[in-house]
Each structure stands twice: as structure tokens, then as C-alpha cells.
Design an enzyme around this catalytic site. Structure first.
Site, PDB file in Angstrom:
ATOM      1  N   ASP A 173      -6.464   1.103   1.355  1.00  0.00           N
ATOM      2  CA  ASP A 173      -6.375   1.270   2.798  1.00  0.00           C
ATOM      3  C   ASP A 173      -7.673   0.784   3.441  1.00  0.00           C
ATOM      4  O   ASP A 173      -8.505   0.160   2.774  1.00  0.00           O
ATOM      5  CB  ASP A 173      -6.079   2.732   3.158  1.00  0.00           C
ATOM      6  CG  ASP A 173      -7.252   3.647   2.811  1.00  0.00           C
ATOM      7  OD1 ASP A 173      -8.215   3.187   2.156  1.00  0.00           O
ATOM      8  OD2 ASP A 173      -7.211   4.830   3.210  1.00  0.00           O
ATOM      9  N   LYS A 197       0.832  -1.206   0.000  1.00  0.00           N
ATOM     10  CA  LYS A 197       0.000   0.000   0.000  1.00  0.00           C
ATOM     11  C   LYS A 197       0.864   1.254   0.000  1.00  0.00           C
ATOM     12  O   LYS A 197       0.623   2.200  -0.758  1.00  0.00           O
ATOM     13  CB  LYS A 197      -0.936   0.014   1.203  1.00  0.00           C
ATOM     14  CG  LYS A 197      -2.002   1.103   1.140  1.00  0.00           C
ATOM     15  CD  LYS A 197      -2.429   1.606   2.495  1.00  0.00           C
ATOM     16  CE  LYS A 197      -1.454   2.611   3.047  1.00  0.00           C
ATOM     17  NZ  LYS A 197      -1.912   3.274   4.280  1.00  0.00           N
TER      18      LYS A 197
END
Length: 212
Positions: free
Chosen positions: A141, A123
Site C-alpha cells: 500500500d 493489493k
């Protein structure tokens, strides 16, 4: 929960684009290196708390060399208000050393290279690639993981599954900004508690609201 049709997906993304044509990260940074540090610090923390912690730090620590010189003990007082600050301090010093030794102090521009740095997962790498290098990546997220299946934008129960689904479904012309639009929607409108459906510009197309 069902998936939106391609037509409805395009409509949603077009509305997001009209509302916010050029979304930007809400993390404060002064260069690619400080963005990388800020994203690492933001794990399991809010952007607001990170910005507060880095406001003074980034005034004089804006390169890997300066961060290594500061050291873990020097960094901790700045970031002590953020969760997991000891681990994050170790990661920031570690990634700074590796940037100096392996990348000529420059933030690398590939996911593989970024993920070789301490504290940098998929991420975080995707955020840096998207914000700094303008690559059409899809950082997933907690907000994207929560609302994408709910709205019908994507399917999946893990960040990797949702990322794959979004990359397959979102039209190319929307890919660069899509994750920011969805993230901001989850942060401010489609909140986990008391979602603001009456303020939502895509409420009429949301699969959950339509009971689909």
C-alpha cells in the site's frame, strides 16, 4: 538509497516480531466476505473511516446475497462518508453478484480468482490471501511503497517492484506477518509528516537515518 544487509534486515524483522508477534488487520470484519468488502472500501481511505462506515452495515449484511438484496442505493447511505463511494458501491454489488454466480458465494483462495472480481486489484487480493488464507503475500500500500526504499527494506518505485523486492529479500519465516509490521510502522511511527524517529525501534538501522 542503499539496501539493508541480510543481517540488518533480519534484525529489523526480529524486533518487529518481538514487539508484535501476531499482528492483525485493523479493518473490522466478521467473515471472509466482509473482509473482502472492507478492503475494497478501504482504497484511498483510512481503515478507521471504513470501520465507522461498516459498523452498522456488517451487523445485518454479511453475505453476498444480503448485499445484492440491499443494492447500490441501499448501500450508499452506509458508505457515503468514504471517498469514491459511488464507484465502491458499484464494485461491492458487482463482486457480490459474481461471488454468487461463479464461486458458490464463497471468497476464492487464489489471486487470479480474486482479481476477476469487480474492484479487486492485486493489493486487495494479496490482503485477503494473507489475512484469510494465511498465505505469505506482500500487499504493498502507500505506507510500504513510501517507507520500504527509505528504510532500505526493498527497492522499487512502483507497488509491483517493491512487492517483488520484498518477496525476494524477506526470509520465509517472517513473510506471513511482514507486511503488517511494515504497514503499522509506516502508519504510526515512520509517518510521512513528522516521523517519530525518537520512538522508532529500528532507528539505528534505518538507511535514511544513517545517511546511506
Amino acid at each position: 538509497m542503499s539496501l539493508l544487509s541480510e543481517k540488518d534486515l533480519r534484525t529489523i524483522l526480529s524486533r518487529f516480531e518481538a514487539q508484535n508477534p501476531s499482528p492483525e488487520s485493523e479493518l473490522d470484519y466478521v467473515n471472509p466476505y466482509t473482509l473482502l468488502v472492507a478492503v475494497v472500501l478501504s482504497a484511498q481511505a483510512t481503515d478507521k473511516s471504513v470501520n465507522k462506515a461498516t459498523e452498522d452495515l456488517f451487523k445485518f449484511v454479511d453475505t453476498p446475497e444480503k448485499m445484492v438484496e440491499l443494492g447500490e442505493e441501499g448501500l450508499i447511505p452506509y458508505i457515503k462518508s468514504i471517498g469514491l463511494y459511488k464507484n465502491k458501491a458499484a464494485h461491492v454489488i458487482g463482486l457480490s453478484k459474481k461471488l454468487i454466480s461463479d464461486f458458490n458465494s464463497q471468497v476464492p483462495g487464489t489471486r487470479e480468482e480474486l482479481m476477476s472480481l469487480p474492484g479487486v486489484g492485486r493489493k486487495t487480493a494479496n490482503v485477503v490471501l494473507n489475512v484469510i488464507f494465511k498465505q505469505p503475500t506482500m500487499p504493498v500500500d502507500t505506507h510500504l511503497l513510501r517507507i520500504c526504499p527509505k528504510i532500505g527494506l526493498a527497492e522499487g518505485k512502483t507497488p509491483e517492484e517493491v512487492e517483488k523486492s520484498l518477496l525476494e529479500r524477506i526470509p520465509e519465516e517472517f513473510l506471513l506477518h511482514a507486511h503488517h509490521w511494515i504497514l503499522l510502522h509506516g502508519r504510526y511511527v515512520c509517518t510521512a509528516k513528522n516521523p517519530k524517529c525518537e520512538e522508532c525501534i529500528i532507528c539505528d538501522l534505518c538507511m535514511e537515518r544513517r545517511g546511506l
